[in-house]
Design an enzyme around this catalytic site. Structure first.
Site, PDB file in Angstrom:
ATOM      1  N   PHE A  92      15.615   0.476 162.491  1.00 33.96           N
ATOM      2  CA  PHE A  92      15.046  -0.800 162.917  1.00 33.96           C
ATOM      3  C   PHE A  92      13.546  -0.890 162.636  1.00 33.96           C
ATOM      4  O   PHE A  92      12.899  -1.856 163.041  1.00 33.96           O
ATOM      5  CB  PHE A  92      15.334  -1.049 164.398  1.00 33.96           C
ATOM      6  CG  PHE A  92      16.801  -1.234 164.687  1.00 33.96           C
ATOM      7  CD1 PHE A  92      17.509  -2.281 164.111  1.00 33.96           C
ATOM      8  CD2 PHE A  92      17.485  -0.348 165.498  1.00 33.96           C
ATOM      9  CE1 PHE A  92      18.857  -2.454 164.352  1.00 33.96           C
ATOM     10  CE2 PHE A  92      18.831  -0.507 165.751  1.00 33.96           C
ATOM     11  CZ  PHE A  92      19.531  -1.558 165.176  1.00 33.96           C
ATOM     12  N   ASN A  98       3.159  15.526 156.616  1.00 34.90           N
ATOM     13  CA  ASN A  98       3.138  14.136 157.072  1.00 34.90           C
ATOM     14  C   ASN A  98       2.736  14.086 158.538  1.00 34.90           C
ATOM     15  O   ASN A  98       3.375  14.738 159.382  1.00 34.90           O
ATOM     16  CB  ASN A  98       4.527  13.503 156.917  1.00 34.90           C
ATOM     17  CG  ASN A  98       4.555  12.049 157.341  1.00 34.90           C
ATOM     18  OD1 ASN A  98       4.037  11.189 156.643  1.00 34.90           O
ATOM     19  ND2 ASN A  98       5.154  11.772 158.488  1.00 34.90           N
ATOM     20  N   GLU A  99       1.664  13.359 158.833  1.00 36.04           N
ATOM     21  CA  GLU A  99       1.252  13.131 160.219  1.00 36.04           C
ATOM     22  C   GLU A  99       1.265  14.424 161.038  1.00 36.04           C
ATOM     23  O   GLU A  99       2.019  14.573 162.000  1.00 36.04           O
ATOM     24  CB  GLU A  99       2.138  12.084 160.885  1.00 36.04           C
ATOM     25  CG  GLU A  99       2.002  10.694 160.298  1.00 36.04           C
ATOM     26  CD  GLU A  99       2.825   9.648 161.015  1.00 36.04           C
ATOM     27  OE1 GLU A  99       2.519   8.451 160.883  1.00 36.04           O
ATOM     28  OE2 GLU A  99       3.795  10.022 161.716  1.00 36.04           O
ATOM     29  N   GLU A 143       0.361   4.248 155.273  1.00 36.69           N
ATOM     30  CA  GLU A 143       1.508   3.608 155.911  1.00 36.69           C
ATOM     31  C   GLU A 143       1.061   2.420 156.743  1.00 36.69           C
ATOM     32  O   GLU A 143       0.031   2.462 157.412  1.00 36.69           O
ATOM     33  CB  GLU A 143       2.244   4.573 156.843  1.00 36.69           C
ATOM     34  CG  GLU A 143       2.998   5.698 156.191  1.00 36.69           C
ATOM     35  CD  GLU A 143       3.765   6.521 157.214  1.00 36.69           C
ATOM     36  OE1 GLU A 143       4.022   6.003 158.329  1.00 36.69           O
ATOM     37  OE2 GLU A 143       4.094   7.679 156.915  1.00 36.69           O
ATOM     38  N   ARG A 160      11.916  15.569 163.850  1.00 37.76           N
ATOM     39  CA  ARG A 160      10.979  15.971 162.806  1.00 37.76           C
ATOM     40  C   ARG A 160       9.791  16.656 163.464  1.00 37.76           C
ATOM     41  O   ARG A 160       9.685  16.681 164.694  1.00 37.76           O
ATOM     42  CB  ARG A 160      10.527  14.775 161.959  1.00 37.76           C
ATOM     43  CG  ARG A 160       9.734  13.731 162.729  1.00 37.76           C
ATOM     44  CD  ARG A 160       9.325  12.584 161.820  1.00 37.76           C
ATOM     45  NE  ARG A 160       8.265  11.806 162.419  1.00 37.76           N
ATOM     46  CZ  ARG A 160       7.699  10.740 161.846  1.00 37.76           C
ATOM     47  NH1 ARG A 160       8.116  10.342 160.668  1.00 37.76           N
ATOM     48  NH2 ARG A 160       6.725  10.086 162.442  1.00 37.76           N
TER      49      ARG A 160
END
Length: 656
Positions: free
Chosen positions: A355, A152-153, A305, A114
């Site tokens: 995870f 995003n970020e 988040e 990403r």
């Protein structure tokens, strides 16, 4: 201008990223049922959905999103709709390789992860604008839509050819002429003078050290280019929905963005926050980010988040012990958050983050994680009407500036042991442990509302910032300044005397002879404490100091480690935590600043938000807290008079 309250509607937003494209559509009704059971009232959609929305160039697949938006609205759950531009589909990089960023060694960062986009690429910006326009046009009138989340970020650095062209354009706008650039960059050193703009490149991998001001300007440029990407998409959605707030999520104390500038362009300031559950100072690290984000927002902010349990990107990823997720979520509310959200709603079964925990973990609705999320949702609903929109009073400001951080982090610095964020954390910790609530501020901000201003470290200071500090002290404010401050101007040019002359006069310093950085683990003896990390050979002006704490022994014997002239303090080392805490608590008391509560047990945090008093026990053992007067605990409904017991990771929200 729309604000967070326009999206919250008097309630704390509670929810998180929802990525339904990872699951069969038959799962969606079950998700919504469990969201309602947990008290979720807001979800973020579409953050990583570009390939789903536009599977091939120009295609538009909105049917699935239409059905999902309708389903959420029917269930009373609002939507923060994201533009999916942080993760372009593979076809964009395949068809247009110029949209892919390159690192400092010239290697392409390919699709498959990403953030694989060049912020300077006109082709990337065109396609990002097109998908944003399509989303905004389609959903502007949808009743589920409450807010926009752009990208995003933002965290992409690009050293490629597209970035080089944009960098040269940015430099032309900043300096106007090559002579001005050569002067600002000090290119007389090492024969670096430029005779043509085309000769200037991003600071790619070099044989030895890069020019520090070149690197500093590239940091500034990168922040500005990413900001251009944000504002371009923001302006599109604003045109369609001028009544809805717009945000993008910061990473905590992230080096790549000048967040003071960015915050001015957002309707809502939001941040992602992931303290390590095993870090004994995790709560303080979180409090620092919360204070910084609240200050950037100038009021309530959004926790976009956090993790309900473990993350997936540390060397060892520990889960949150029972009660810690609740504690840290309520800590964010105590320090100004009007939204408590997670990445993500349902834990992924595939992909790089399978995870990383979710609100609904692999264990399902019977799992401890979901049951704790459900409890938190009920408690947030209980306090929402009392807390949303209220503010946190602070009489202390900590000064922070990204330009100073960037300049001070140059490769050729005096000590790689000096890490700017860690110095800031040390000073914030001293105040946090003394139960002194702090804001953050830029050194050029109006500081007149604060009784005490502290400067952990600002290696670079503009003339405007220095004049601002002098005016603050001369106006009756108290200033405490840490080492290695005021060394360089905005071009990273060392000021005559090694520290700005106005600051030396302010602190009563005649000469700063030498900097004496310390090795890892090395200390220097001072009268009453030990200093760490740094020391300085300072000669004070004769008779100017009102107080001095000397070094003891060694090369600096008798010279001042701490110097006070009037209301201005200079601390030339980093005192051990207990000593820095004692010094700042003393200075604060003399400036008229008092702790939120006196006599609190170790590990208990106290924060006032509006009329409410939040008490948070960061320890695993129960503690008894003395509370003046009578209060009602909004979480339990119980009356509290004189004292209360907080259990393991316990929280009380008291209303007088």
């Amino acid at each position: 201008m729309p604000q967070l309250r326009d999206a919250t509607r008097g309630r704390v937003l509670f929810g998180g990223d929802y990525n339904p494209e990872q699951w069969p559509e038959e799962t969606w009704p079950e998700d919504v049922r469990l969201m309602k059971d947990a008290g979720v009232n807001s979800v973020t959609l579409g953050v990583f959905s570009w390939a789903k929305l536009e599977p091939e160039p120009g295609a538009r697949e909105f049917g699935w999103l239409d059905r999902l938006m309708d389903l959420l609205h029917e269930s009373g759950i609002g939507v923060v709709l994201a533009t999916p531009t942080s993760s372009p589909p593979p076809w964009l990089g395949r068809l247009h390789p110029e949209t892919l960023p390159r690192d400092a060694d010239g290697r392409i960062e390919w699709w498959g992860g990403r953030q694989h986009f060049s912020h300077s690429s006109a082709v990337y910006r065109h396609h990002a604008a097109a998908i944003t326009e399509a989303l905004a046009a389609r959903y502007a009138g949808h009743p589920a839509l409450t807010m926009w989340h752009i990208n995003n970020e933002y965290c992409t650095f690009d050293y490629g050819d597209e970035a080089a062209i944009a960098f040269r354009r940015w430099l032309r706008e900043r300096y106007g002429t090559l002579d001005a650039l050569n002067s600002a960059w000090g290119t007389a050193f090492w024969s670096q003078g430029y005779d043509t703009w085309d000769g200037i490149l991003p600071p790619r991998h070099a044989h030895y050290l890069n020019n520090p001001t070149h690197v500093l300007d590239f940091r500034r440029f990168t922040s500005d280019m990413l900001l251009e990407c944000y504002t371009a998409e923001r302006d599109i959605v604003r045109r369609h929905t001028p009544h809805l707030p717009v945000t993008t999520n910061f990473m905590p104390l992230w080096v790549g963005q000048d967040a003071w500038r960015w915050a001015e362009e957002e309707d809502v300031v939001s941040v992602d926050l992931y303290p390590d559950p095993r870090d004994p100072l995790g709560a303080q690290s979180a409090a620092l980010v919360q204070d910084l984000t609240r200050s950037q927002a100038r009021g309530p902010w959004m926790l976009m988040e956090q993790a309900a349990g473990s993350v997936n990107w540390r060397g060892v990823n520990h889960p949150k012990p029972r009660g810690l997720n609740r504690l840290w979520s309520l800590q964010a509310v105590a320090r100004g958050a009007d939204a408590v959200c997670y990445f993500q709603w349902r834990q992924s079964r595939q992909g790089a983050e399978k995870f990383h925990s979710g609100m609904l973990s692999h264990a399902g609705e019977r799992g401890r994680t979901f049951q704790e999320v459900k409890q938190l949702g009920a408690e947030l609903a209980r306090i929402s009407g009392e807390v949303t929109g209220t503010r946190i009073p602070a009489d202390i400001a900590i000064l922070h500036d990204w330009n100073a951080w960037w300049a001070g982090a140059q490769d050729g610095r005096l000590s790689t042991e000096v890490d700017h964020p860690e110095v800031v954390r040390a000073w914030h910790r001293a105040l946090w442990e003394s139960h002194l609530t702090t804001d953050f501020a830029h050194p050029e901000h109006d500081l007149s509302a604060y009784e005490l201003v502290v400067v952990p470290q600002l290696y670079l200071l503009t003339d405007t910032a220095i004049d601002n500090l002098l005016a603050y002290v001369h106006g009756g404010g108290t200033l405490v300044c840490g080492f290695l401050t005021g060394i360089a101007d905005e071009d990273d040019r060392v000021r005559p005397g090694g520290m700005d002359a106005r600051l030396r006069e302010l602190f009563g310093i005649r000469t700063l002879h030498e900097w004496w950085p310390l090795e890892q683990g090395e200390t220097v003896e001072c009268e009453g404490f030990r200093g760490t990390l740094w020391s300085e050979e300072i000669e004070p002006e004769d008779g100017a100091a009102d107080e001095a704490i000397p070094y003891k022994g060694g090369e600096l014997e008798g010279l001042p480690a701490v110097l006070r002239k009037g209301r201005a303090w200079y601390v030339s080392t980093l005192p051990e935590p207990y000593a820095l805490r004692a010094l700042l608590a003393r200075v604060a008391a003399e400036a008229g600043v008092r702790p939120v509560l006196e006599g609190l047990p170790v590990g208990v945090e106290a924060v006032r938000r509006g009329e409410l008093l939040f008490l948070l026990n960061h320890g695993r053992e129960p503690v008894t807290v003395e509370v003046p007067g009578r209060h009602d605990d909004l979480l339990t409904g119980a009356s509290v008079e004189r004292e209360l017991t907080l259990g393991r990771y316990g929280v009380a929200v008291l209303r007088p």
